[in-house]
Enzyme design. Structure first.
Site, PDB file in Angstrom:
ATOM      1  N   CYS A 117      37.072  -6.589   8.419  1.00  0.00           N
ATOM      2  CA  CYS A 117      38.182  -5.850   7.612  1.00  0.00           C
ATOM      3  C   CYS A 117      39.022  -5.211   8.738  1.00  0.00           C
ATOM      4  O   CYS A 117      39.871  -5.902   9.124  1.00  0.00           O
ATOM      5  CB  CYS A 117      37.449  -4.925   6.624  1.00  0.00           C
ATOM      6  SG  CYS A 117      38.608  -4.101   5.496  1.00  0.00           S
ATOM      7  N   HIS A 169      33.710  -8.000   3.675  1.00  0.00           N
ATOM      8  CA  HIS A 169      32.251  -7.211   4.283  1.00  0.00           C
ATOM      9  C   HIS A 169      31.239  -8.160   4.190  1.00  0.00           C
ATOM     10  O   HIS A 169      30.526  -7.913   3.107  1.00  0.00           O
ATOM     11  CB  HIS A 169      32.264  -5.687   3.933  1.00  0.00           C
ATOM     12  CG  HIS A 169      33.394  -4.835   4.345  1.00  0.00           C
ATOM     13  ND1 HIS A 169      33.277  -3.809   5.287  1.00  0.00           N
ATOM     14  CD2 HIS A 169      34.522  -4.526   3.662  1.00  0.00           C
ATOM     15  CE1 HIS A 169      34.245  -3.198   5.406  1.00  0.00           C
ATOM     16  NE2 HIS A 169      35.298  -3.664   4.340  1.00  0.00           N
ATOM     17  N   GLU A 192      28.304  -7.403   5.443  1.00  0.00           N
ATOM     18  CA  GLU A 192      27.237  -6.155   5.503  1.00  0.00           C
ATOM     19  C   GLU A 192      27.008  -5.729   4.050  1.00  0.00           C
ATOM     20  O   GLU A 192      25.852  -5.020   3.821  1.00  0.00           O
ATOM     21  CB  GLU A 192      27.372  -5.404   6.343  1.00  0.00           C
ATOM     22  CG  GLU A 192      28.522  -4.474   6.379  1.00  0.00           C
ATOM     23  CD  GLU A 192      29.724  -4.808   6.669  1.00  0.00           C
ATOM     24  OE1 GLU A 192      29.939  -6.116   7.013  1.00  0.00           O
ATOM     25  OE2 GLU A 192      30.849  -4.026   6.666  1.00  0.00           O
TER      26      GLU A 192
END
Lengths: 188, 319
Positions: free
Chosen positions: A80, A166, A168
């Site tokens: 990001c 993202h 994660e």
């Protein structure tokens, strides 16, 4: 293996730490003020996301991160704001995305080598951003979405990667696989 | 490599003992998953040197004090219930800004705990703080999304040292630790409840009347969704509750004009609370919730809406 996670202030920085932990890899979250010497001891770097708007000139806040990019020769992955910072650093242009993306986004993979190895051509990812960075010289785009032409890229000369989404977060399908693919690059 | 709760338990017991030594600690408990797990861990580590303190803020769920007793009694720990509802509601009077509410509540909690710690001779405060609490409270480059009462809401000066054994964990991991510690399933699988309680489910100013409204509406949402899950109509969501909105709208009740508040129903699916999506609730379940809320609260509520936003861009709670 030891990964240094450079914290640009994301709500999900600690999620990166958790994802790596679940993949059996130690990582340490470090502030952007960490001395270069400490960064050079890591095997790989991950630049987290953050609320700073890189494209709006807020990159003054990123401390020593420029030095890390210039001096660290191992694999680096930006997420990001981290990806946007890398893109800008190497000469890309920041602009507001065609539409801001918050929450789930359909990702279309353009290049399955390395980062997206073994993943489907389209899948859902979690994003939270207003801007994007495009036209970074010496980088190839790996994936895009309806509103963002550069959702993932890699350097053509150094082991540097970035995703605008993202990997994660829970909303991202195959997110752990993307980090596992990055770790595979680190091991090689 | 998955999370190993047994390993976590033995490591944190060693750590808690090393920090607290033979001194005494009080444990802040709310009846929620995190504080119950922290209480179980700390009492395993410190034995009789701990006292659990439950503060009734006047902003708790229906029947919460009894729930806390039921949760903690099997652990064999001492529990003290402190009724501070007048102090909390008094301090919150005229406050409508969410961050201000959270800071007032954070400070009040600490003052109550300090006086209990003094009485018990404790120099440590054990809290069930988990990763999203300090992440969302902000620090350095990280923006403050909301000041969690147990982190960003803490007063600058405190007389106790904090012990936070769950700081690195997310809710799904905390549940695994709770299960491994032998807590009852009703406790470790319980839905999250915000530390500031119903204060953040009342948009705008808090009055005792509004607390009653939202408490009742929350109870109805919980009952109906749990029933629907039990009947196999849906998976039980990660979190489900009601929010009292500060707007009024026109309705018609028994042929008479009504002008009352609106309730928003929120139910989300998540694993760690850091991202979430609105749960798919069957229309008939939503209808039943709306019927029950508007009938039970007919003097005050004549409209019910369902919040369909993900996190991000929204958060799970409204404040």
């Amino acid at each position: 293996m030891q990964v240094a996670i450079i914290d640009f202030g994301s709500q999900w920085t600690h999620r990166i730490h958790r994802t790596l932990k679940y993949l059996g890899v130690n990582s340490e979250i470090l502030p952007v003020s960490a001395p270069l010497k400490k960064i050079l001891m890591a095997d790989a770097l991950v630049f987290s996301g953050g609320a700073i708007r890189i494209g709006l000139g807020e990159s003054k806040k990123i401390g020593n991160a420029r030095k890390y990019l210039e001096n660290f020769e191992g694999p680096i992955m930006g997420v990001c704001a981290g990806q946007q910072f890398i893109g800008m650093h190497f000469g890309g242009k920041a602009r507001p995305a065609a539409g801001p993306e918050y929450g789930k986004v359909e990702l279309i993979v353009d290049d399955h080598d390395e980062l997206f190895e073994g993943l489907p051509g389209k899948f859902t990812v979690g994003a939270s951003h207003n801007d994007e960075v495009v036209d970074t010289p010496g980088f190839s785009v790996l994936a895009h979405s309806k509103d963002c032409s550069n959702h993932a890229f890699k350097s053509n000369s150094r082991p540097i990667y970035g995703t605008l989404f993202h990997p994660e977060v829970e909303h991202t399908e195959h997110g752990d696989k993307i980090y596992a693919n990055f770790l595979k690059i680190v091991k090689r | 490599m998955a999370f190993d709760p047994q390993k976590f338990i033995s490591e944190s017991i060693v750590q808690i003992r090393a920090t607290v030594g033979d001194k005494r600690a009080i444990i802040a408990v709310s009846g929620g998953v995190d504080s119950s797990v922290a209480a179980a861990l700390a009492s395993r580590a410190l034995g009789k040197n701990v006292l659990c303190v439950f503060v009734d803020t006047g902003l708790m769920r229906k029947g919460e004090a009894e729930n806390v007793r039921a949760a903690l009694e099997p652990l064999g720990v001492n529990l003290k219930v402190v009724d501070a509802s007048r102090e909390f509601l008094g301090a919150l009077k005229n406050t409508s800004e969410p961050e201000k509410k959270r800071k007032i509540i954070g400070e009040k909690f600490i003052r109550v705990f300090e006086s209990e710690a003094k009485r018990f001779g404790a120099s440590f405060l054990v809290q069930g703080t988990i990763a999203p609490d300090w992440i969302e409270s902000g620090a350095g480059l990280r923006d403050t999304i909301k000041s969690h009462h147990n982190v960003g809401g803490l007063p600058k000066k405190m007389k106790m040292r904090l012990v936070e054994p769950l700081r690195e964990l997310y809710k799904d991991e905390v549940r695994k630790v709770g299960q491994a510690l032998g807590l009852p399933q009703e406790i470790y699988s319980r839905q999250p409840f915000p530390g500031p309680g119903l204060a953040v489910r009342i948009m705008g100013k808090i009055t005792p009347k509004k607390v009653e409204i939202v408490r009742e509406a929350c109870a109805i949402v919980e009952e109906e969704i749990e029933l629907a899950a039990k009947e196999g109509k849906m998976e039980r969501p990660w979190q489900y509750f009601a929010v009292l909105l500060p707007i009024k709208s026109v309705g018609v009740l028994g042929d008479a004009r009504a002008y009352g508040y609106a309730i928003a129903v929120r139910a989300v699916d998540s694993i760690d609370g850091m991202t979430a999506k609105a749960s798919r609730i069957a229309p008939e379940v939503l209808e039943k919730i709306a019927d029950r809320i508007t009938r039970k609260l007919k003097e005050d509520v004549n409209r019910v809406v369902y919040d369909i936003t993900s996190k991000p861009p929204a958060t799970i709670e409204w404040e």
